[in-house]
Design an enzyme around this catalytic site. Structure first.
Site, PDB file in Angstrom:
ATOM      1  N   GLU A  66       0.934  -1.157  -0.138  1.00 48.65           N
ATOM      2  CA  GLU A  66      -0.113  -0.071  -0.073  1.00 48.65           C
ATOM      3  C   GLU A  66       0.855   1.257   0.014  1.00 48.65           C
ATOM      4  O   GLU A  66       0.435   2.413  -0.712  1.00 48.65           O
ATOM      5  CB  GLU A  66      -0.960   0.094   1.255  1.00 48.65           C
ATOM      6  CG  GLU A  66      -1.769   1.280   1.198  1.00 48.65           C
ATOM      7  CD  GLU A  66      -2.546   1.313   2.727  1.00 48.65           C
ATOM      8  OE1 GLU A  66      -3.565   1.965   2.636  1.00 48.65           O
ATOM      9  OE2 GLU A  66      -1.706   1.025   3.801  1.00 48.65           O
ATOM     10  N   CYS A 191      -6.819   9.692   6.885  1.00 48.92           N
ATOM     11  CA  CYS A 191      -6.950   9.609   8.307  1.00 48.92           C
ATOM     12  C   CYS A 191      -5.464   9.843   8.936  1.00 48.92           C
ATOM     13  O   CYS A 191      -5.123  10.685   9.687  1.00 48.92           O
ATOM     14  CB  CYS A 191      -7.323   8.035   8.806  1.00 48.92           C
ATOM     15  SG  CYS A 191      -8.962   7.727   8.245  1.00 48.92           S
TER      16      CYS A 191
END
Length: 309
Positions: A66, A191
């Protein structure tokens, strides 16, 4: 001499505190959380240390893939799915189900993403999420008569590397994903949103500030990924890794994660995993998954828990 406390105990204590003392509240997902505001933890990354949780197995290669995907600036899940990374699929899948009414499962949706480029373009894109802001932040310049045209995008990561190398005492060694103008177009606003770096004594440290952290599922990835990015940057800038300072605004546990909390708090941390980077690529954007090796990682078994979308 007594052995130093295990780095994971501070996380377990925060998990316990949030569950026992957190404010119970309804949230965007409808699941509900218990929440505390403003916790901070520190992890020393000397001697190749990595803040990998050991009280449950963390799929660290998924987190690393990721992070590498973020650094490409890609915002479509197709490449992640190609690598069998499923952590972003729930958001476009939910959007597709709502728009079409089709009760398609995740495997079938991902198969269509891989097989059909047009379908992936229409349904696999997440909007201008993390990587877009990190390496291609849009700029605009006057084009006359109150009009504007798109200018050259800003690569915050490339600029950061240059700044660390040339001006290591700067207080502006940071990047962010919080682009106010584009939040509404994102599948999920960032986030882990702001990273600030500090050089001292030949060591590079990072402070990660998260506006929101799911302690049951997200934290394990967030902490590992931040430490991984720090290690890559330190290598590129001829520095040693320093500290990861993690801080959150809303640190929460979802109400349907009680089994996870109970199981994890019943386990004792074990071992101190370390990371080695096998080569030094030409740039921060040229790392590959096979460049990373984790050793001495013997965690407790994984704990399954649902993701709140």
């Amino acid at each position: 001499m007594a052995e130093a406390a295990h780095y994971e105990h501070q996380y377990l204590q925060l998990l316990r505190d949030v569950w026992d003392r957190g404010d119970e509240r309804r949230d965007r997902t409808g699941v509900g959380t218990r929440s505390l505001f403003g916790p901070t933890m520190r992890f020393d990354l000397a001697d190749d240390a990595m803040p990998l949780l050991t009280t449950k197995r963390v799929a660290w290669k998924t987190a690393a893939r990721e992070m590498l995907w973020f650094l490409t600036g890609d915002t479509n899940i197709r490449e992640l799915v190609r690598q069998k990374v499923h952590i972003w699929t729930d958001w476009p899948l939910d959007r597709y189900r709502r728009a079409t009414g089709e009760a398609i499962d995740r495997d079938a949706f991902e198969a269509r993403i891989l097989a059909d480029e047009a379908f992936a373009r229409d349904w696999g894109d997440l909007g201008p999420v993390y990587g877009k802001q990190w390496v291609a932040w849009d700029t605009y310049e006057p084009a006359g008569e109150g009009l504007f045209r798109r200018g050259a995008p800003i690569n915050q990561i490339a600029a950061l590397v240059e700044a660390i190398r040339t001006n290591p005492t700067s207080r502006r060694l940071l990047f962010t994903g919080w682009n106010v103008a584009e939040l509404d177009g994102m599948a999920l606003p960032p986030c882990h949103m702001t990273y600030q770096f500090h050089v001292s004594g030949g060591r590079l440290s990072v402070m990660l500030w998260q506006r929101s952290c799911d302690l049951g599922l997200g934290f394990a990835f967030n902490a590992f990924s931040a430490a991984l990015l720090l290690r890559m940057l330190a290598q590129q800038c001829d520095l040693a890794p320093g500290e990861l300072v993690w801080s959150a605004g809303d640190a929460h546990v979802y109400l349907n994660h009680q089994h996870l909390v109970d199981e994890q708090l019943a386990r004792e941390p074990r071992g101190r995993p370390r990371m080695t980077i096998r080569r030094r690529p030409e740039s921060i954007f040229d790392y590959r998954i096979e460049d990373f090796e984790i050793v001495d990682y013997d965690p407790h078994p994984a704990i399954a828990a649902p993701v709140a979308v």
